[in-house]
Scaffold this motif. Structure first.
Motif, PDB file in Angstrom:
ATOM      1  N   THR A  96      -6.757 -13.362  14.243  1.00  0.00           N
ATOM      2  CA  THR A  96      -7.379 -14.677  14.373  1.00  0.00           C
ATOM      3  C   THR A  96      -7.384 -15.083  15.836  1.00  0.00           C
ATOM      4  N   THR A  97      -8.407 -15.805  16.230  1.00  0.00           N
ATOM      5  CA  THR A  97      -8.496 -16.344  17.585  1.00  0.00           C
ATOM      6  C   THR A  97      -8.650 -17.856  17.550  1.00  0.00           C
ATOM      7  N   THR A  98      -8.243 -18.465  16.453  1.00  0.00           N
ATOM      8  CA  THR A  98      -8.361 -19.913  16.257  1.00  0.00           C
ATOM      9  C   THR A  98      -7.010 -20.585  16.421  1.00  0.00           C
ATOM     10  N   HIS A 122      -4.586 -14.974  18.874  1.00  0.00           N
ATOM     11  CA  HIS A 122      -4.912 -15.675  20.099  1.00  0.00           C
ATOM     12  C   HIS A 122      -5.215 -17.127  19.767  1.00  0.00           C
ATOM     13  N   GLY A 123      -4.905 -18.020  20.684  1.00  0.00           N
ATOM     14  CA  GLY A 123      -5.141 -19.438  20.450  1.00  0.00           C
ATOM     15  C   GLY A 123      -3.850 -20.225  20.466  1.00  0.00           C
ATOM     16  N   ASN A 137       0.721 -21.981  13.876  1.00  0.00           N
ATOM     17  CA  ASN A 137       0.132 -21.114  14.899  1.00  0.00           C
ATOM     18  C   ASN A 137       0.861 -19.771  15.057  1.00  0.00           C
ATOM     19  N   ALA A 138       1.822 -19.474  14.192  1.00  0.00           N
ATOM     20  CA  ALA A 138       2.481 -18.159  14.259  1.00  0.00           C
ATOM     21  C   ALA A 138       1.502 -17.073  13.834  1.00  0.00           C
ATOM     22  N   ALA A 139       1.689 -15.878  14.364  1.00  0.00           N
ATOM     23  CA  ALA A 139       0.819 -14.764  13.977  1.00  0.00           C
ATOM     24  C   ALA A 139       1.002 -14.423  12.508  1.00  0.00           C
ATOM     25  N   GLY A 159      -1.004 -17.449  23.568  1.00  0.00           N
ATOM     26  CA  GLY A 159      -1.267 -18.862  23.353  1.00  0.00           C
ATOM     27  C   GLY A 159       0.008 -19.657  23.215  1.00  0.00           C
ATOM     28  N   LYS A 160      -0.047 -20.916  23.514  1.00  0.00           N
ATOM     29  CA  LYS A 160       1.084 -21.819  23.395  1.00  0.00           C
ATOM     30  C   LYS A 160       1.520 -21.908  21.924  1.00  0.00           C
TER      31      LYS A 160
END
Length: 448
Positions: A96-98, A122-123, A137-139, A159-160
């Protein structure tokens, strides 16, 4: 002491990094810059007065940088398993890139098993608090009873708040073996457990590059993490090898921390090490916060090129060393207790070098057992207990809250004065009967 084994997987770890961890040089290389979310390199921040006092150059933040409420966000992902058991095909890619979105999510009664997969995230996050506390936002996110099993494979994030693997909530668990995790971004930790979640890592390599990005962490609500083998490295400011407010156990793991202390134990946290080796640039072990903390070390080594080996800040800390554990620093105290903290420090059969400093309003109880030897001075409200085979080699004028001679130990046998004066509190040292003693090697032991 056993020599920790390394995973024999190619292409993830630079040979130079692995070698530096294995050799554990007393002088860690000069501090590198701290990378932001876009990978740009900035110089390390100037040390605050508190950081300077402990020798730390980059301060580890005890909480998220946006300081918002610890609200549980809705979790979304590119690939979700929530009520079934799934065996993913080998080498499957999850991506994911969101921002605020995970590459894969397992929740409820869901179970997901992957082998040699590739996870790309990413993101950045919209809330560091939600990322640190609940895995936003964890992978890869295991949540609220979901279980994730990953063997082999590689994971990368940018990403942050883009943590690699996160387990949050009672019953949530992630089991990882023989794989690699690389994160790039502030607050992008390697693995994190919170609110009762659990993690089990076996020969996993974790590499973080951002500030406030510990390779291993336990966040709010506690959790349990077990790590066996593997290598852990961090380059960012304030990114200790482990930062825990829960229960973490490590064995035969190697750590190389370029801009942080080796380990941080927050209030309510415990950290247990067995044959673990760590090299850190900004101190050894920090135990802090308003609550109980504990640190146990058997064998292995913690070596700091700067800062105190043990720093207790406000916490009620229990520190135990055994199995010929090696702890050292080039510039700092063996133990420093500040901010009304209390420390119980027990060493059995250890060789210790460094001074003990206890600030006003704080206290420490030191118990040397077996054949332990301490080379250093003691200043402040510290009580010392010496066994018959122990030795304290005094390196400077010292003061003791109390001195206890256990199991028939004699002053002449266990204290080498080296020409220095040691003052003790008469009421707290009944074994000494208020007398003045001439010490081996010169110097005196006398009532304050």
């Amino acid at each position: 002491m056993k020599n920790p084994g390394l995973p024999r997987r190619q292409g993830h770890r630079r040979a130079a990094v692995t070698a530096s961890v294995l050799l554990l040089p007393l002088a860690v290389s000069t501090l590198t810059g701290c990378s932001d979310d876009d990978g740009a390199t900035n110089p390390p921040p100037a040390a605050s007065p508190a950081a300077t006092a402990s020798g730390a150059r980059c301060v580890t933040d005890p909480s998220a940088d946006d300081h918002g409420p610890d609200a549980k966000p809705r979790a979304t992902s590119a690939y979700t398993v929530d009520d079934k058991t799934v065996q993913a095909k080998a080498q499957k890619e999850f991506k994911t890139t969101t921002g605020d979105r995970s590459a894969l999510l397992v929740s409820g009664s869901g179970k997901l098993t992957t082998r040699d997969g590739k996870v790309i995230k990413h993101g950045g996050t919209s809330s560091v608090t939600a990322s640190d506390g609940h895995g936003l936002n964890a992978a890869a996110l295991a949540r609220d009873g979901g279980t994730l099993t990953m063997s082999g494979g590689r994971m990368s994030t940018k990403g942050k708040g883009a943590t690699g693997v996160f387990a949050s909530g009672e019953g949530a668990k992630a089991t990882l073996s023989a794989g690699g995790i690389k994160t790039k971004g502030s607050s992008a930790r390697g693995v994190t457990a919170s609110h009762g979640g659990a993690l089990d890592l076996t020969y996993v390599e974790v590499d973080t590059a951002g500030a406030q990005a510990a390779p291993v962490a336990v966040g709010p609500g506690g959790g349990k993490v077990t790590v066996s083998g593997g290598t852990m490295t961090s380059a960012g400011c304030g990114s200790p090898g482990v930062q825990t407010a829960g229960e973490v156990s490590l064995s035969q793991t190697l750590f190389d921390l370029a801009n942080s202390e080796a380990f941080t134990v927050e209030a309510g946290g415990s950290l247990s090490l067995e044959d673990v080796r760590a090299a850190a640039a900004a101190g050894g072990v920090v135990l802090r916060g308003d609550g109980d903390t504990s640190f146990t070390m058997t064998g292995g080594a913690v070596q700091a090129s700067d800062g105190d080996i043990f720093a207790v800040q406000q916490a009620d800390a229990d520190i135990e060393l055994g199995g010929k554990a090696e702890v050292s620093t080039k510039d700092g105290k063996l133990l420093r207790v500040t901010d009304k903290g209390t420390a119980t420090f027990t060493a059995d059969g250890e060789k210790l070098k460094g001074s003990v400093a206890v600030a006003k309003g704080s206290s420490a109880d030191l118990d040397l057992k077996g054949s332990s030897k301490l080379d250093g001075k003691i200043v402040g409200a510290a009580a010392l207990k010496l066994g018959p085979k122990t030795e304290w080699s005094v390196s400077g004028d010292s003061t003791l809250k109390g001195l206890t001679l256990a199991d028939g130990a004699k002053v002449s046998d266990v204290i080498v004065g080296n020409g220095h004066t040691v003052k003790y509190d008469k009421a707290s040292s009944p074994d000494l009967r208020g007398k003045k003693y001439t010490l081996e090697g010169g110097g005196t032991l006398k009532p304050a």
